[in-house]
Design a protein around this motif. Structure first.
Motif, mmCIF file in Angstrom:
data_model
loop_
_atom_site.group_PDB
_atom_site.id
_atom_site.type_symbol
_atom_site.label_atom_id
_atom_site.label_comp_id
_atom_site.label_asym_id
_atom_site.label_seq_id
_atom_site.Cartn_x
_atom_site.Cartn_y
_atom_site.Cartn_z
ATOM 1 N N VAL A 70 7.677 -1.553 1.874
ATOM 2 C CA VAL A 70 7.058 -1.673 3.375
ATOM 3 C C VAL A 70 6.445 -0.569 3.502
ATOM 4 N N TYR A 71 5.055 -0.752 3.855
ATOM 5 C CA TYR A 71 4.044 0.233 3.887
ATOM 6 C C TYR A 71 3.800 0.338 5.583
ATOM 7 N N THR A 79 2.441 -3.518 5.916
ATOM 8 C CA THR A 79 2.403 -4.522 4.897
ATOM 9 C C THR A 79 3.701 -4.617 4.465
ATOM 10 N N THR A 80 4.535 -5.873 4.134
ATOM 11 C CA THR A 80 5.736 -5.974 3.566
ATOM 12 C C THR A 80 5.404 -6.667 2.164
ATOM 13 N N ALA A 81 5.700 -6.258 1.233
ATOM 14 C CA ALA A 81 5.450 -6.835 -0.027
ATOM 15 C C ALA A 81 6.661 -7.129 -0.817
ATOM 16 N N ASN A 82 6.919 -8.540 -0.811
ATOM 17 C CA ASN A 82 8.042 -9.120 -1.653
ATOM 18 C C ASN A 82 7.272 -9.436 -2.874
ATOM 19 N N LEU A 312 2.955 -11.471 0.394
ATOM 20 C CA LEU A 312 2.590 -10.056 1.325
ATOM 21 C C LEU A 312 2.564 -10.698 2.634
ATOM 22 N N ASP A 313 3.108 -9.818 3.690
ATOM 23 C CA ASP A 313 3.333 -10.218 5.023
ATOM 24 C C ASP A 313 2.657 -9.124 5.750
ATOM 25 N N GLN A 314 1.763 -9.401 6.746
ATOM 26 C CA GLN A 314 1.094 -8.428 7.534
ATOM 27 C C GLN A 314 1.759 -8.711 9.022
#
Length: 524
Positions: A70-71, A79-82, A312-314
């Motif tokens: 999570v950045y 930005t959450t990167a799964n 990715l989730d913004q």
């Protein structure tokens, strides 16, 4: 068709290289030696119309590296990167003997790291690479069995094209995850308070001669997984034929789904990982035979080398970023003051060089072009404390192919991030208050001026995580095409970073404004 498209691009690039190698008027490599000393060359500055373009969901399967974490980027948002991946048996149809009992199941994925020092005891100090966010950050990491089957080929295309998976499909994978998380250790550093550690992993065993043998492994993710689960899922499934071939196995065990979230009130961060270097090692003991109950150690290795996808989730999107990339606010006539360029499911800049009258005048002048370059200035105030991308990339937006300057530049760096140093696009931090990215596009401009049949194409500017030709020539599809783009360089999908650049609009301060700078010699 998917592979044919790639080979057609390779062929077209090869043709461009051949045509430019036939141009004996100038030595393009010499352009890189000019530096800033242009002696008696005449300088001409041309205005550039540059504007923002939002990138929606984009293809993100089988990338060279994938983000996890999570950045929080103050200029863009969170930005959450799964991540999801198939797993395969290192050796199909393993022979499992009598009375097998699992001792450990460990998932390992190496980090990008550099060895900095080794002390007299052999202990080593590493520095991690490609970790973005605070060094003391923690995230909640959960690893599940995936219930989503990832096909190799797309049935909608008659099984003639590779199946595409997109950045916005997290809910598809999350909704079918199986059971409880597998990394259920009581050690919270492996799940609820996971962090990317720079420490190496050290084991000590006593050899047959009685001496201790120390083994050290470079830093990486190391998670203890649920042994009872793998006892049932792997060991007992062997007798049912589920491990006979990898095709059978991938249908039976559809892979792993990595889900991340913030860990309480802790700051969070994100890493880029090469998941295909990851593996699950199942260590167990079994009897030598039915009659001999001597226990022997054995292992089964599962590799993370199947199909995968970056999810990715913004969220918490910065208002200025949202407004600047809103199509209703983009000025395609005069350009935008600020250019928001972000990797992944982010945004890009589109450039238009010369107007028709200007180009015609230059063509008639007979100029001998010595160097042509674009210099982008970073808006440090808008970017704040966010990490700056090491590199951006510029390309022909009409064909989605590299410019001839990129092709002709065969200078190489120490890795895929820093080659082609003459063409460049590498962040210059020599001036603390004025970081820049510079591109030399001399051959592109020469061809445009000399060849009256040449099209004055739009140029695309994106973040890149890899300057390697495989990842710049290959394009990944947008889930929904727009008026300007239907695909982007594969390399732009890998990076979670973004930067804010000054555009070429007349309202931008002269010393920060984007311009095309041309150094030329007048004909005699």
């Amino acid at each position: 068709m998917y592979n044919n498209s790639f080979f057609k691009k390779i062929l077209l690039v090869a043709c461009v290289v051949f045509l430019y190698s036939c141009d004996k008027d100038y030595n393009s490599i010499g352009d890189g030696l000019l530096g800033d000393n242009h002696f008696d060359f005449v300088k001409y500055s041309s205005n550039v119309v540059a504007y923002n373009q939002k990138i929606g969901p984009i293809q993100s399967n089988n990338l060279a590296v994938n983000a996890l974490g999570v950045y929080d980027n103050p200029a863009f948002g969170t930005t959450t990167a799964n991540f999801a991946t198939q797993i395969v048996l290192e050796s199909a149809n393993p022979t499992i003997g009598n009375n097998p009992v699992i001792e450990s199941v460990v998932l390992t994925i190496p980090y990008f790291s550099t060895l900095k020092s080794t002390d007299t005891n052999g202990d080593r100090t590493y520095e991690l690479d490609s970790i973005y966010g605070p060094s003391d950050a923690k995230i909640m990491l959960s690893v599940y069995e995936s219930g989503y089957f990832m096909r190799d080929l797309d049935p909608a295309a008659g099984f003639l094209e590779a199946q595409k998976y997109y950045t916005n499909q997290n809910s598809d994978f999350n909704s079918v995850k199986v059971g409880n998380r597998l990394n259920n250790s009581s050690d919270v550093s492996q799940n609820d308070a996971f962090f990317f550690s720079a420490a190496d992993y050290k084991t000590t065993v006593t050899g047959t001669d009685g001496k201790e043998v120390v083994t050290r492994v470079a830093p990486g993710m190391r998670l203890d997984l649920n042994t009872e689960y793998f006892e049932t899922k792997i060991i007992k499934a062997s007798a049912l034929g589920k491990l006979a071939t990898n095709d059978i196995f991938k249908e039976y065990f559809r892979g792993l789904y990595f889900s991340v979230a913030k860990s309480g009130s802790n700051p969070s961060n994100m890493a880029l990982l090469d998941f295909k270097e990851g593996k699950i090692t199942i260590k167990y003991k079994e009897d030598t035979s039915i009659t001999d109950v001597t226990r022997v150690e054995k292992s089964i290795v599962l590799k993370l080398t199947g199909n995968n996808v970056s999810l990715l989730d913004q969220s918490n999107i910065n208002t200025s970023y949202a407004n600047a990339t809103n199509s209703a606010n983009v000025n395609t006539t005069l350009g935008d003051e600020k250019l928001y360029v972000k990797g992944g499911e982010g945004s890009m800049a589109i450039l238009e060089l010369f107007n028709a009258t200007e180009l015609a005048t230059i063509r008639e002048s007979g100029w001998l072009i010595n160097e042509a370059s674009l210099v982008f200035h970073v808006d440090a105030t808008a970017l704040g404390a966010a990490s700056k991308p090491n590199r951006i990339y510029i390309y022909d937006l009409n064909s989605d192919l590299p410019l001839s300057d990129y092709i002709n530049d065969q200078t190489s760096g120490t890795n895929t991030k820093n080659g082609r140093v003459i063409f460049s696009g590498i962040l210059n931090t020599e001036k603390a208050d004025d970081n820049t990215y510079k591109f030399r596009i001399t051959n592109h401009i020469r061809n445009l001026i000399k060849n009256v049949e040449a099209t004055n194409v739009k140029l695309g500017v994106v973040i890149t995580e890899d300057i390697n030709a495989t990842n710049t020539i290959t394009s990944y599809k947008l889930k929904t095409a727009n008026d300007f783009i239907s695909q982007l360089p594969k390399s732009s999908v890998m990076s979670p970073l973004g930067t804010v650049l000054y555009g070429g609009k007349s309202t931008v301060a002269e010393d920060k404004r984007l311009k095309l700078e041309i150094y030329y010699t007048k004909p005699n």
